[in-house]
Enzyme design. Structure first.
Site, mmCIF file in Angstrom:
data_model
loop_
_atom_site.group_PDB
_atom_site.id
_atom_site.type_symbol
_atom_site.label_atom_id
_atom_site.label_comp_id
_atom_site.label_asym_id
_atom_site.label_seq_id
_atom_site.Cartn_x
_atom_site.Cartn_y
_atom_site.Cartn_z
ATOM 1 N N ARG A 1 2.502 5.412 -5.372
ATOM 2 C CA ARG A 1 2.348 5.683 -4.072
ATOM 3 C C ARG A 1 1.129 6.735 -3.967
ATOM 4 N NH1 ARG A 1 2.883 10.627 -4.812
ATOM 5 N NH2 ARG A 1 2.579 10.674 -2.325
ATOM 6 N N GLY A 2 0.725 7.159 -2.664
ATOM 7 C CA GLY A 2 -0.301 7.948 -2.432
ATOM 8 C C GLY A 2 -1.373 7.085 -2.306
ATOM 9 N N ALA A 3 -2.243 7.202 -1.159
ATOM 10 C CA ALA A 3 -3.398 6.250 -0.897
ATOM 11 C C ALA A 3 -4.275 6.019 -2.042
ATOM 12 C CB ALA A 3 -4.206 6.814 0.418
ATOM 13 N N ARG B 1 1.066 -2.494 1.204
ATOM 14 C CA ARG B 1 1.399 -1.346 2.089
ATOM 15 C C ARG B 1 0.365 -1.361 3.134
ATOM 16 N NH1 ARG B 1 3.327 4.079 -0.224
ATOM 17 N NH2 ARG B 1 4.239 4.448 2.017
ATOM 18 N N GLN C 1 8.797 13.333 -1.086
ATOM 19 C CA GLN C 1 7.772 13.423 -2.045
ATOM 20 C C GLN C 1 7.515 15.023 -2.043
ATOM 21 O OE1 GLN C 1 7.752 11.285 0.658
ATOM 22 N NE2 GLN C 1 6.605 9.596 0.348
ATOM 23 N N ASP D 1 -4.184 9.163 4.662
ATOM 24 C CA ASP D 1 -4.199 7.653 4.236
ATOM 25 C C ASP D 1 -5.228 6.743 4.865
ATOM 26 O OD1 ASP D 1 -1.114 8.888 4.212
ATOM 27 O OD2 ASP D 1 -1.475 6.558 2.584
ATOM 28 N N ASN E 1 -1.374 10.284 7.968
ATOM 29 C CA ASN E 1 -0.817 11.024 6.894
ATOM 30 C C ASN E 1 0.794 11.047 6.928
ATOM 31 O OD1 ASN E 1 -1.424 12.190 4.242
ATOM 32 N ND2 ASN E 1 -0.575 14.017 5.128
ATOM 33 N N LYS E 2 1.268 11.181 5.799
ATOM 34 C CA LYS E 2 2.943 11.143 6.021
ATOM 35 C C LYS E 2 3.471 11.640 7.057
ATOM 36 C CE LYS E 2 4.693 9.776 3.486
ATOM 37 N NZ LYS E 2 5.296 8.298 3.716
#
Ligand code: MRU
Length: 345
Positions: A51-53, A94, A197, A238, A248-249
């Protein structure tokens, strides 16, 4: 350049296979899963193994190599069309991080020039994407750290570290470089509900390198700022749209509002591959919704009442006017606007 030791690598290409550090198991178990099938990589992206862009983009690029290998083995003349279902699965894995589509398009841009076995050319491209990401992170670390004062206390959200990228990290790259330069003295990490996270990944990453980190519940950020304990909020992204809005998150937007209210600086750190010139503003960004179970349960144990209605968007959009600076590997933009960002689009 001040570089902090950085040993964490979550994506490894070895023996013609992709290895992904299973981030669902961290911090208690460090297990690499091995992939030789692109559709399984798409599933791993959906399931948050990786995970993570930027990391999603890199994993997808290697998955294209796996898909091309299989398709070419099936039919060397028709591999272009045979590979399409796997590419679609990857593209749909995603929706919010643009780096996934960016990496797939970059891989696909090679197809027309390939006349024989596609694997060598595509593998070289995937490895190039991977290496460029790490190099961008070192550069952003340097540029971002230069903006920090001495004795700087930082608040970060989610995990925008080595685990979320090819290595070194975006927001945590700035933290790493700022710490190596003797500027960052304390990091506060939001636990980052609903997927944790912060508590599971960011804290582990920073503790590996003895960078002072304190874990807080997400709701503690306001009190910390009120007490003057935070100088900079530093986060990843992201997707950044043409006008400078930042996805973003979930929870990033509330930090930006809090930061502005308390006079705390707000920095977004993201490679050029996170910029999306095709979208005019953050209103058009598709925000991923994830399963209710992430909210109603904790480690498999149900917390909330049965049958409760849940809304679980896992990203939000911070308007450009709340961002003090965007750091990319190409340079820094203060008070981002459409005009200022257009140099990179
Ligand atoms: O749902 P995740 O864990 O993939 O979300 C990750 C983030 O929101 C990160 O902050 C972002 O991708 C930047 S990572 C360098």
């Amino acid at each position: 350049m001040n570089l902090q030791q950085d040993s964490i690598r979550a994506i490894i290409w070895q023996d013609q296979q992709l290895q992904l550090l299973d981030q669902r198991k961290l911090p208690h178990e460090q297990i690499f899963l091995t992939f030789d099938d692109a559709v399984e990589v798409a599933q791993a992206i959906r399931d948050m193994v990786v995970r993570g862009a930027p990391a999603i983009g890199i994993a997808a690029a290697y998955a294209v190599v796996l898909a091309a290998k299989t398709a070419y083995q099936q039919n060397p003349q028709r591999w272009h069309s045979l590979i399409q279902p796997a590419l679609q699965q990857l593209a749909l894995a995603r929706p919010t991080a643009v780096n996934l589509m960016w990496a797939l398009q970059r891989m696909e841009s090679n197809f027309a020039h390939i006349s024989n076995d596609p694997v060598p050319i595509l593998l070289a491209e995937a490895q190039q994407i991977h290496q460029e990401d790490v190099a961008a992170n070192y550069k952003m670390g340097e540029l971002g750290a230069a903006l920090l004062p001495q004795n700087c206390c930082v608040l970060t959200h989610c995990n925008a570290g080595a685990l979320a990228t090819g290595g070194y990290g975006t927001a945590l790259g700035v933290v790493r470089s700022g710490y190596a330069a003797g500027k960052v003295v304390q990091v506060y990490a939001d636990e980052t509900r609903p997927w944790w996270q912060g508590s599971r990944l960011t804290v582990w990453e920073l503790m590996q390198e003895n960078i002072p980190v304190t874990l807080i519940a997400d709701s503690v950020a306001a009190s910390l700022m009120q007490r003057g304990k935070i100088d900079w909020v530093i986060v990843g992204a992201d997707r950044i749209t043409a006008n400078g809005d930042v996805a973003n998150k979930i929870g990033t937007y509330s930090l930006a509002v809090l930061a502005r209210h308390h006079g705390v600086k707000f920095m977004v750190v993201a490679p050029i591959s996170t910029l999306d010139a095709t979208l005019d503003s953050g209103d058009s960004i598709e925000i991923e919704q994830r399963p209710d179970t992430e909210v109603v349960s904790c480690h498999g144990q149900r917390i909330a009442a049965n049958h409760v209605v849940v809304w679980n968007p896992v990203f939000d959009v911070t308007p450009a006017e709340l961002v003090d600076v965007i750091v990319t590997e190409k340079g820094v933009v203060h008070q981002p606007t459409r005009d200022k960002l257009s140099q990179w689009f």
